[in-house]
Design a protein around this motif. Structure first.
Motif, PDB file in Angstrom:
ATOM      1  N   UNK A  29     -10.327   8.849   6.001  1.00 59.57           N
ATOM      2  CA  UNK A  29     -11.496   8.052   6.362  1.00 59.57           C
ATOM      3  C   UNK A  29     -10.998   6.762   7.015  1.00 59.57           C
ATOM      4  N   UNK A  30     -11.071   5.648   6.293  1.00 58.09           N
ATOM      5  CA  UNK A  30     -10.659   4.367   6.859  1.00 58.09           C
ATOM      6  C   UNK A  30      -9.383   3.828   6.224  1.00 58.09           C
ATOM      7  N   UNK A  31      -8.770   4.602   5.329  1.00 58.28           N
ATOM      8  CA  UNK A  31      -7.510   4.189   4.728  1.00 58.28           C
ATOM      9  C   UNK A  31      -7.630   2.897   3.944  1.00 58.28           C
ATOM     10  N   UNK A  32      -6.636   2.060   4.058  1.00 56.91           N
ATOM     11  CA  UNK A  32      -6.630   0.815   3.292  1.00 56.91           C
ATOM     12  C   UNK A  32      -7.207  -0.352   4.092  1.00 56.91           C
ATOM     13  N   UNK A  33      -8.136  -0.031   4.989  1.00 57.56           N
ATOM     14  CA  UNK A  33      -8.782  -1.047   5.814  1.00 57.56           C
ATOM     15  C   UNK A  33     -10.280  -1.062   5.510  1.00 57.56           C
ATOM     16  N   UNK A  34     -10.833  -2.242   5.291  1.00 58.88           N
ATOM     17  CA  UNK A  34     -12.275  -2.394   5.102  1.00 58.88           C
ATOM     18  C   UNK A  34     -12.946  -2.101   6.434  1.00 58.88           C
ATOM     19  N   UNK A  35     -14.044  -1.348   6.405  1.00 59.71           N
ATOM     20  CA  UNK A  35     -14.770  -1.039   7.631  1.00 59.71           C
ATOM     21  C   UNK A  35     -16.246  -1.317   7.389  1.00 59.71           C
ATOM     22  N   UNK A  79     -19.409  -2.176   5.654  1.00 55.30           N
ATOM     23  CA  UNK A  79     -19.742  -2.208   4.230  1.00 55.30           C
ATOM     24  C   UNK A  79     -18.846  -1.322   3.368  1.00 55.30           C
ATOM     25  N   UNK A  80     -17.912  -0.606   3.996  1.00 60.02           N
ATOM     26  CA  UNK A  80     -17.032   0.306   3.256  1.00 60.02           C
ATOM     27  C   UNK A  80     -15.758  -0.433   2.849  1.00 60.02           C
ATOM     28  N   UNK A  81     -15.534  -0.589   1.536  1.00 65.20           N
ATOM     29  CA  UNK A  81     -14.313  -1.258   1.087  1.00 65.20           C
ATOM     30  C   UNK A  81     -13.062  -0.449   1.434  1.00 65.20           C
ATOM     31  N   UNK A  82     -11.935  -1.118   1.492  1.00 70.39           N
ATOM     32  CA  UNK A  82     -10.656  -0.438   1.714  1.00 70.39           C
ATOM     33  C   UNK A  82     -10.424   0.585   0.615  1.00 70.39           C
ATOM     34  N   UNK A  83      -9.718   1.655   0.931  1.00 69.02           N
ATOM     35  CA  UNK A  83      -9.340   2.713  -0.017  1.00 69.02           C
ATOM     36  C   UNK A  83     -10.547   3.411  -0.639  1.00 69.02           C
ATOM     37  N   UNK A  84     -11.617   3.576   0.127  1.00 67.51           N
ATOM     38  CA  UNK A  84     -12.820   4.216  -0.397  1.00 67.51           C
ATOM     39  C   UNK A  84     -12.856   5.701  -0.077  1.00 67.51           C
ATOM     40  N   UNK A  85     -13.181   6.485  -1.106  1.00 65.82           N
ATOM     41  CA  UNK A  85     -13.500   7.899  -0.908  1.00 65.82           C
ATOM     42  C   UNK A  85     -14.921   7.923  -0.358  1.00 65.82           C
ATOM     43  N   UNK A  86     -15.163   8.742   0.668  1.00 68.50           N
ATOM     44  CA  UNK A  86     -16.484   8.809   1.292  1.00 68.50           C
ATOM     45  C   UNK A  86     -17.139  10.157   1.027  1.00 68.50           C
ATOM     46  N   UNK A  87     -18.441  10.123   0.828  1.00 67.28           N
ATOM     47  CA  UNK A  87     -19.253  11.302   0.533  1.00 67.28           C
ATOM     48  C   UNK A  87     -20.313  11.411   1.627  1.00 67.28           C
ATOM     49  N   UNK A  88     -20.141  12.372   2.532  1.00 67.32           N
ATOM     50  CA  UNK A  88     -21.076  12.554   3.642  1.00 67.32           C
ATOM     51  C   UNK A  88     -21.835  13.867   3.501  1.00 67.32           C
ATOM     52  N   UNK A  89     -23.109  13.814   3.816  1.00 62.77           N
ATOM     53  CA  UNK A  89     -23.917  15.020   4.023  1.00 62.77           C
ATOM     54  C   UNK A  89     -24.253  15.026   5.514  1.00 62.77           C
ATOM     55  N   UNK A  90     -23.861  16.111   6.178  1.00 63.99           N
ATOM     56  CA  UNK A  90     -23.969  16.170   7.642  1.00 63.99           C
ATOM     57  C   UNK A  90     -24.680  17.449   8.053  1.00 63.99           C
ATOM     58  N   UNK A  91     -25.657  17.326   8.921  1.00 65.19           N
ATOM     59  CA  UNK A  91     -26.349  18.476   9.490  1.00 65.19           C
ATOM     60  C   UNK A  91     -26.139  18.451  11.005  1.00 65.19           C
ATOM     61  N   UNK A  92     -25.575  19.507  11.536  1.00 67.96           N
ATOM     62  CA  UNK A  92     -25.306  19.593  12.972  1.00 67.96           C
ATOM     63  C   UNK A  92     -26.546  20.144  13.661  1.00 67.96           C
ATOM     64  N   UNK A 148       0.837  -1.199   0.000  1.00 67.89           N
ATOM     65  CA  UNK A 148       0.000   0.000   0.000  1.00 67.89           C
ATOM     66  C   UNK A 148       0.872   1.250   0.000  1.00 67.89           C
ATOM     67  N   UNK A 149       0.610   2.133  -0.949  1.00 63.21           N
ATOM     68  CA  UNK A 149       1.322   3.408  -1.057  1.00 63.21           C
ATOM     69  C   UNK A 149       0.323   4.526  -0.801  1.00 63.21           C
ATOM     70  N   UNK A 150       0.318   5.121   0.400  1.00 61.73           N
ATOM     71  CA  UNK A 150      -0.679   6.137   0.723  1.00 61.73           C
ATOM     72  C   UNK A 150      -0.593   7.382  -0.164  1.00 61.73           C
ATOM     73  N   UNK A 151       0.588   7.732  -0.627  1.00 65.60           N
ATOM     74  CA  UNK A 151       0.724   8.909  -1.502  1.00 65.60           C
ATOM     75  C   UNK A 151       0.058   8.643  -2.847  1.00 65.60           C
TER      76      UNK A 151
END
Length: 159
Positions: free
Chosen positions: A134-140, A142-155, A29-32
């Motif tokens: 997010x979760x890097x190269x680890x599956x979390x 239902x989220x696969x490893x190396x996934x870009x995440x798209x969140x909509x958040x209302x505080x 895994x190469x994080x860069x």
């Protein structure tokens, strides 16, 4: 007899360590490189969906402030956040939704720690988070490893 026990113990420990070392050597895994891949995927996603986003120049997080909210809370690791959110993958797959979620800032993924301080109580933001924050190269779940995440958040509350 004691010498044999110690010899067997030594052989077992050496075998365990050799197995661990093998796993480490094979990790390529190469994080860069992954960050570059994520950034390119986010740019393509933003363009395809005609989103107006900003990019945090320090961290590379993309965000869209939908509503800034009101207040002047200074976020700290102990700040208690109550929010409603939906998390999706870039392909649109929804992996999580939660209303009334409560957490402290120090207990959330780095992408949220970077993005949430951009809004206040009553605010709504969309965060498009490279996998590194997010979760890097680890599956979390239902989220696969190396996934870009798209969140909509209302505080809904800050304390």
């Amino acid at each position: 007899m004691t010498k044999i026990k110690y010899l067997l113990l030594f052989i077992c420990m050496a075998g365990c360590l050799a197995a661990c070392k093998k796993d480490l050597v094979e990790d390529t895994h190469d994080p860069v490189a992954q960050f570059t891949t994520d950034t390119n995927a986010i740019r393509a996603f933003v363009t395809k969906n005609n989103l107006v986003t900003k990019k945090d120049e320090e961290f590379g997080l993309f965000y869209q402030i939908i509503t800034p909210g009101t207040g002047n809370i200074e976020y700290k690791a102990t700040t208690l956040v109550t929010c409603n959110y939906t998390g999706r993958l870039l392909d649109g797959t929804q992996f999580e939704t939660n209303n009334g979620a409560k957490f402290t800032m120090g207990g959330i993924i780095a992408g949220w720690q970077i993005g949430l301080p951009l809004i206040q109580k009553g605010g709504k933001i969309r965060l498009i988070i490279p996998s590194y924050y997010a979760y890097g190269n680890v599956k979390n779940g239902p989220v696969p490893a190396n996934s870009v995440l798209d969140f909509t958040i209302e505080i809904t509350d800050l304390q």
